[in-house]
Motif scaffolding. Structure first.
Motif, PDB file in Angstrom:
ATOM      1  N   GLU A  88      13.260   6.204  20.482  1.00 24.91           N
ATOM      2  CA  GLU A  88      14.566   5.573  20.284  1.00 24.91           C
ATOM      3  C   GLU A  88      14.539   4.383  19.344  1.00 24.91           C
ATOM      4  O   GLU A  88      15.571   4.003  18.795  1.00 24.91           O
ATOM      5  CB  GLU A  88      15.144   5.116  21.627  1.00 24.91           C
ATOM      6  CG  GLU A  88      14.401   3.968  22.271  1.00 24.91           C
ATOM      7  CD  GLU A  88      15.304   3.055  23.085  1.00 24.91           C
ATOM      8  OE1 GLU A  88      16.520   3.299  23.129  1.00 24.91           O
ATOM      9  OE2 GLU A  88      14.774   2.097  23.668  1.00 24.91           O
ATOM     10  N   LEU A  89      13.387   3.759  19.141  1.00 23.69           N
ATOM     11  CA  LEU A  89      13.327   2.570  18.287  1.00 23.69           C
ATOM     12  C   LEU A  89      12.106   2.615  17.392  1.00 23.69           C
ATOM     13  O   LEU A  89      11.007   2.971  17.828  1.00 23.69           O
ATOM     14  CB  LEU A  89      13.307   1.304  19.141  1.00 23.69           C
ATOM     15  CG  LEU A  89      13.331  -0.042  18.381  1.00 23.69           C
ATOM     16  CD1 LEU A  89      14.150  -1.081  19.150  1.00 23.69           C
ATOM     17  CD2 LEU A  89      11.907  -0.566  18.144  1.00 23.69           C
ATOM     18  N   LEU A  90      12.315   2.237  16.127  1.00 22.86           N
ATOM     19  CA  LEU A  90      11.236   2.190  15.149  1.00 22.86           C
ATOM     20  C   LEU A  90      11.384   0.928  14.305  1.00 22.86           C
ATOM     21  O   LEU A  90      12.454   0.668  13.761  1.00 22.86           O
ATOM     22  CB  LEU A  90      11.297   3.429  14.247  1.00 22.86           C
ATOM     23  CG  LEU A  90      10.290   3.518  13.093  1.00 22.86           C
ATOM     24  CD1 LEU A  90       8.866   3.590  13.625  1.00 22.86           C
ATOM     25  CD2 LEU A  90      10.596   4.738  12.221  1.00 22.86           C
ATOM     26  N   GLY A  91      10.326   0.149  14.237  1.00 26.63           N
ATOM     27  CA  GLY A  91      10.359  -1.077  13.451  1.00 26.63           C
ATOM     28  C   GLY A  91       9.130  -1.211  12.568  1.00 26.63           C
ATOM     29  O   GLY A  91       8.023  -0.864  12.981  1.00 26.63           O
ATOM     30  N   PHE A  92       9.333  -1.687  11.346  1.00 27.61           N
ATOM     31  CA  PHE A  92       8.222  -1.881  10.421  1.00 27.61           C
ATOM     32  C   PHE A  92       8.638  -2.875   9.343  1.00 27.61           C
ATOM     33  O   PHE A  92       9.808  -3.255   9.234  1.00 27.61           O
ATOM     34  CB  PHE A  92       7.795  -0.552   9.784  1.00 27.61           C
ATOM     35  CG  PHE A  92       8.895   0.187   9.067  1.00 27.61           C
ATOM     36  CD1 PHE A  92       9.175  -0.063   7.731  1.00 27.61           C
ATOM     37  CD2 PHE A  92       9.653   1.136   9.736  1.00 27.61           C
ATOM     38  CE1 PHE A  92      10.187   0.617   7.065  1.00 27.61           C
ATOM     39  CE2 PHE A  92      10.672   1.821   9.091  1.00 27.61           C
ATOM     40  CZ  PHE A  92      10.940   1.563   7.752  1.00 27.61           C
ATOM     41  N   VAL A  93       7.676  -3.304   8.542  1.00 25.03           N
ATOM     42  CA  VAL A  93       7.937  -4.201   7.421  1.00 25.03           C
ATOM     43  C   VAL A  93       8.086  -3.361   6.168  1.00 25.03           C
ATOM     44  O   VAL A  93       7.237  -2.503   5.886  1.00 25.03           O
ATOM     45  CB  VAL A  93       6.791  -5.221   7.254  1.00 25.03           C
ATOM     46  CG1 VAL A  93       7.016  -6.077   6.011  1.00 25.03           C
ATOM     47  CG2 VAL A  93       6.685  -6.102   8.493  1.00 25.03           C
ATOM     48  N   HIS A  94       9.150  -3.567   5.418  1.00 25.97           N
ATOM     49  CA  HIS A  94       9.373  -2.755   4.222  1.00 25.97           C
ATOM     50  C   HIS A  94       8.225  -2.946   3.237  1.00 25.97           C
ATOM     51  O   HIS A  94       7.833  -4.083   2.930  1.00 25.97           O
ATOM     52  CB  HIS A  94      10.695  -3.141   3.552  1.00 25.97           C
ATOM     53  CG  HIS A  94      11.127  -2.162   2.513  1.00 25.97           C
ATOM     54  ND1 HIS A  94      10.619  -2.175   1.229  1.00 25.97           N
ATOM     55  CD2 HIS A  94      12.000  -1.132   2.577  1.00 25.97           C
ATOM     56  CE1 HIS A  94      11.171  -1.195   0.539  1.00 25.97           C
ATOM     57  NE2 HIS A  94      12.017  -0.542   1.325  1.00 25.97           N
ATOM     58  N   PRO A  95       7.652  -1.858   2.732  1.00 28.58           N
ATOM     59  CA  PRO A  95       6.482  -1.939   1.853  1.00 28.58           C
ATOM     60  C   PRO A  95       6.696  -2.725   0.564  1.00 28.58           C
ATOM     61  O   PRO A  95       5.749  -3.277   0.005  1.00 28.58           O
ATOM     62  CB  PRO A  95       6.177  -0.469   1.535  1.00 28.58           C
ATOM     63  CG  PRO A  95       6.816   0.301   2.625  1.00 28.58           C
ATOM     64  CD  PRO A  95       8.042  -0.474   3.003  1.00 28.58           C
ATOM     65  N   ASP A  96       7.929  -2.784   0.082  1.00 28.98           N
ATOM     66  CA  ASP A  96       8.205  -3.468  -1.179  1.00 28.98           C
ATOM     67  C   ASP A  96       8.822  -4.844  -0.977  1.00 28.98           C
ATOM     68  O   ASP A  96       8.372  -5.836  -1.528  1.00 28.98           O
ATOM     69  CB  ASP A  96       9.129  -2.606  -2.046  1.00 28.98           C
ATOM     70  CG  ASP A  96       9.395  -3.249  -3.400  1.00 28.98           C
ATOM     71  OD1 ASP A  96       8.420  -3.626  -4.078  1.00 28.98           O
ATOM     72  OD2 ASP A  96      10.575  -3.391  -3.768  1.00 28.98           O
ATOM     73  N   THR A  97       9.855  -4.939  -0.154  1.00 31.97           N
ATOM     74  CA  THR A  97      10.581  -6.201   0.002  1.00 31.97           C
ATOM     75  C   THR A  97       9.984  -7.118   1.059  1.00 31.97           C
ATOM     76  O   THR A  97      10.316  -8.307   1.113  1.00 31.97           O
ATOM     77  CB  THR A  97      12.048  -5.920   0.390  1.00 31.97           C
ATOM     78  OG1 THR A  97      12.083  -5.326   1.697  1.00 31.97           O
ATOM     79  CG2 THR A  97      12.699  -4.979  -0.615  1.00 31.97           C
TER      80      THR A  97
END
Length: 305
Positions: free
Chosen positions: A270-279
């Protein structure tokens, strides 16, 4: 073919790092594979990725031709939650296999991704373009997909360093007495059935799952599970291990099966979080459980109180 001579200021740098830093169009993983396959040589000889270059070394890069992807693109009407030039987040339905495998080359998420977009990471090879992580066929929910190799490397590194957030909703058999807890038990292949995973100390990997009770019934519990590690079948195996198997699970589910309006395990990412690879922006996405899983909960509220 490209040929380069090493300048004195670059002496002592690993060859894979030098090439990656000098030519941003290639990822380090790809360069390492080319070195291993002999497509990159130093002074006419093959080297390893950790070779440290010297002034005057002659490096030759023979970029191999792309391997044709012999997988049919199919319009599977994917539920795309987010997309930009680097990443894509999709809500996979229960019953869909993530990538093709022998005997199953059609109807997979990869077939649908190939129809939806052409710019997918090639790091995982021609059978798994863009695939950073997987969820089981009969588990629904959110997956992140890489659209280029650098994004792929960043997302994999985040998974490795436990920087991503992955939370699931499950309906389990039995009443969990604790409001929350942590399951820390290594997981490996079942020696008696290679298709199953078990908690074991032999040939296993550390596995950690955090859980929190959301709702209790007389004979069932709705629980959220957050992954600290990402082993095969981790939540399914861990919940069975502590005595609360997921309903509908054909491999690890309760022995006394009760009929529920669901085909497959009641497990949803239900939930997915990560740091954007570019920004470098922190990104979090959510998707509600599918209708049949919601219906299970509604029925339990009526008959299991």
């Amino acid at each position: 073919m490209e040929k380069h001579e090493i300048a004195a200021e670059n002496s002592g740098i690993r060859i894979d790092k030098l090439i990656t830093d000098r030519f941003s169009k290639w990822s380090r993983t790809l360069v390492q594979q080319w070195i291993k396959d002999g497509h990159i040589t130093v002074n006419g000889a093959a080297v390893k990725s950790n070779y440290k270059v010297s002034a005057g070394d002659s490096i030759v890069i023979n970029e191999p031709d792309p391997v044709p992807l012999d997988i049919k693109a199919e319009n599977l009407h994917l539920n795309i939650v987010y997309e930009d030039g680097d990443v894509l987040v999709v809500n996979k339905p229960r019953g869909m296999v993530v990538h093709p495998a022998p005997g199953n080359y059609s109807g997979t998420l990869v077939n649908g991704l190939l129809y939806h977009c052409q710019d997918l990471s090639g790091i995982n090879g021609v059978m798994r373009p863009g695939i950073v992580h997987r969820i089981d066929k009969d588990t629904s929910g959110l997956l992140m997909v890489a659209k280029n190799d650098r994004a792929h490397e960043s997302l994999v590194e985040q998974l490795k360093n436990k920087q991503t957030k992955r939370r699931y909703i499950a309906i389990v058999a039995g009443v969990i007495p604790h409001d929350k807890g942590t399951i820390e038990a290594p997981i490996g292949r079942d020696p008696e059935d290679r298709q199953r995973m078990v908690v074991t100390d032999k040939n296993s990997k550390d596995a950690v799952t955090h859980f929190q009770v959301l709702e209790r019934f007389n004979n069932h519990t709705v629980v959220s599970c957050e992954l600290e590690t990402g082993r095969t079948h981790q939540i399914r195996v861990h919940m069975k291990y502590i005595g609360f198997p997921i309903i509908g699970d054909p491999k690890y589910g309760p022995r006394n099966k009760q009929a529920f309006p669901i085909d497959g395990q009641a497990l949803h990412a239900e939930l997915l979080g990560f740091v954007h690879p570019d920004t470098a922006d922190s990104m979090t996405f959510t998707a509600p459980p599918p209708a049949d899983m919601e219906k299970c909960v509604e029925e339990l509220r009526k008959i299991d109180r």
